[in-house]
Write an enzyme that holds these catalytic residues in place. Sequence first.
Site, PDB file in Angstrom:
ATOM      1  N   GLU A  42       0.835  -1.539  -0.195  1.00  0.00           N
ATOM      2  CA  GLU A  42       0.116   0.305   0.713  1.00  0.00           C
ATOM      3  C   GLU A  42       0.543   1.061   0.421  1.00  0.00           C
ATOM      4  OE1 GLU A  42      -1.071  -2.576   1.647  1.00  0.00           O
ATOM      5  OE2 GLU A  42      -2.855  -3.259   1.093  1.00  0.00           O
ATOM      6  N   HIS A  97     -10.868  -6.459   7.809  1.00  0.00           N
ATOM      7  CA  HIS A  97     -12.066  -6.019   7.079  1.00  0.00           C
ATOM      8  C   HIS A  97     -12.983  -4.767   7.356  1.00  0.00           C
ATOM      9  CE1 HIS A  97      -9.850  -9.346   5.982  1.00  0.00           C
ATOM     10  NE2 HIS A  97      -8.803  -8.777   4.524  1.00  0.00           N
TER      11      HIS A  97
END
Lengths: 330, 378
Positions: free
Chosen positions: A63, A132
């Site tokens: 990321e 998540h």
Amino acid sequence: MSTTRRITYREAVREALREALQRDPRVFLMGEDVGAYGGCFAVSKGLLAEFGEERIRDTPLSEAAFVGAGIGAALAGMRPIVEVMTVNFALLALDQIVNNAALLRHMSGGQLGVPLVIRMATGPGRQLAAQHSHSLEGWLAHIPGLKVAVPATLEDARGMLAAALADPDPVLLFESIRLYPTAGDLAVDAGAVPLEGAAVRRPGRDVSLVTYGGALPRVLEAAGQLAGRGVEAEVLDLRCLRPLDTHAILASVTKTRRAVVIDEGWRSGSLAAEVSARIMENAFYELDAPVARVCSLEVPVPYARHLEEATLPTVERIVAAVEEMGIGHG
Amino acid sequence: MAEFRMPSLGADMEAGTLVEWKVQPGDRVERGQVIASVETDKGLIEVEIWESGTVEAIDVQPGTKVPVGTTLARIRGEGKAPAPAPAPAPLAAPAPASAPPRPAHRKRISPAARKHAAAHGIDPETLEGTGPGGAVTIEDVERAAAAAPPPAPAAPDKTAAMRRAIAASMARSKREIPHYYLATEIELTAALAWLEEQNRGRPIRDRLLPVALLLKAVALAARDMKAMNGFYVDDAFRPGEGVHLGAAIALRGGGLVAPAIHDADRKTPAELMAALGDLIARVRTGTIRASELADPTLTVTSLGDLGVPTVYGVIHPPQVALVGFGRIGPRPFCVEGGVVARQAVVATLAADHRVSDGVQGARFLAAIDRLLQRPEAL
């Protein structure tokens, strides 16, 4: 008003992406699995075939690297759209987002702008377990230099991306995981909408239900139930968490004199806390009851469906919070 | 931490409206400083603080009416032991029948309800709350506003309120205090001659009036005669710690107040004259101070200007005596078997029989007489 068509939130986001890619050759999409796999929530399905690998770019699982690359591309004149799967993973890129994207305009004395759009999914509701499912957009709304928008309706899902790309500075778009499969009618010619400013989704006079993002459908449902009991709740969708539309919040609360803030984030230090504080600072003497908050329980979001549901701001909890204000007595 | 409370500005006062703060949290305050103004039935009163320190918090906002004894602000003292409030202390003990008990918890009133109530002149403390936890909501205020008759014009209301306050106080006095009355004629030939002498060199506005000598004589006599100067509270007499003469002053709109001239026994006649003039001016502009209203130890009333020869007064509770003076003028005196006209005044005493007897009262009046015969010593 033109005709409408049936469409899902997911399709609305995809249409917005397609339109952006068609209109401006500087626009490209990158992120993990956005290409061949079609995006982990199938938002970018089909775009690789349509626009090719140059513009729909799969990235390695890093990321920090691909958000940083997006910042570099934006500085170099491109209009990148970076997709981070969920806000949980955005923490790996937090240094790039907070220390570079948000600050470069300031640190360069205005010489360097970062016209970057970062999309990420957020929130609970799809049994994706703790890593998540969290709602951390309030953290990023804390950062000056970022604009943080949360489309909660089909119109906003369809129209916010264009406005975000037009912004000369970094914009974060938070798409609710829970909203992707929801369907509704959208105008055929629906297009760009303003990024900033709250919207009244249901007018009312007795209490203001202030919310945003994935909680909006439940809040509207709660307002419907309350109407059946003679309580007219006004539903205010914040739409943009930074900058916050304080004016709209105060206008609504001044009218109804009561506010419940509904936030899928945790209560402590939440965006709901910020909204509540602004009401206290600016509209204390208009209030007829303390500001109430309905937030997620302060636990990691569980995997099991019934447990996950138990942590969320449910319709029942929202209705109960309004009833505790004693509206409708006497 | 000291608490600054709504003072009792007279035994008949039950509640007052905090009108204005002259200090903010964090401000330093000195003992004796005026820090707030309070509206009572008797008008706008400036209230002093009796402890030096720092304002820690303000608990009551302007426009709020609260019962006597309610904490208005909290003061952080400066280490040294707080001095007891001088004379207000005895008065601070409210009449058992009239003082509402201080609520243990503040009544719940929503900010919007409070604002709405203020706009409609409704005291939200008096409303029944229907909100959560019994909170008074804006709906409760709206209901009360709809039920209440339109507010009467302010002025007559104010006079009526003062009338009620005086009625309560005087009825209590007549009910509780066994009055006895004495009167004596006091020759003022020497006093008036001395005054004329004094006034010869003075500009008109600085001239002394006979009342200055009368006040001084009463003050000096009261200093020696403890049973006339003090308070009767909780079945016991408490002598005043100084001689603070209450001067009964009629208000233009009707009614009267009797604020104190502090330490009248230690002021010269000229100072008394100035103090009285100042009090009258301030009574009429509404800037009397709390301590002046709360702590007179003995009241003097003079109706001589209006021609009455003699006035028998009603004691202002919890004081224990009242001295009245009638018209000053020539009266017949028997001298060496003949009748001659002399300048004189009738002095009366209304005194509390629980504290003194006629003998003490008679000595007191005699002392006033004696003092007035030697005006140069006053």
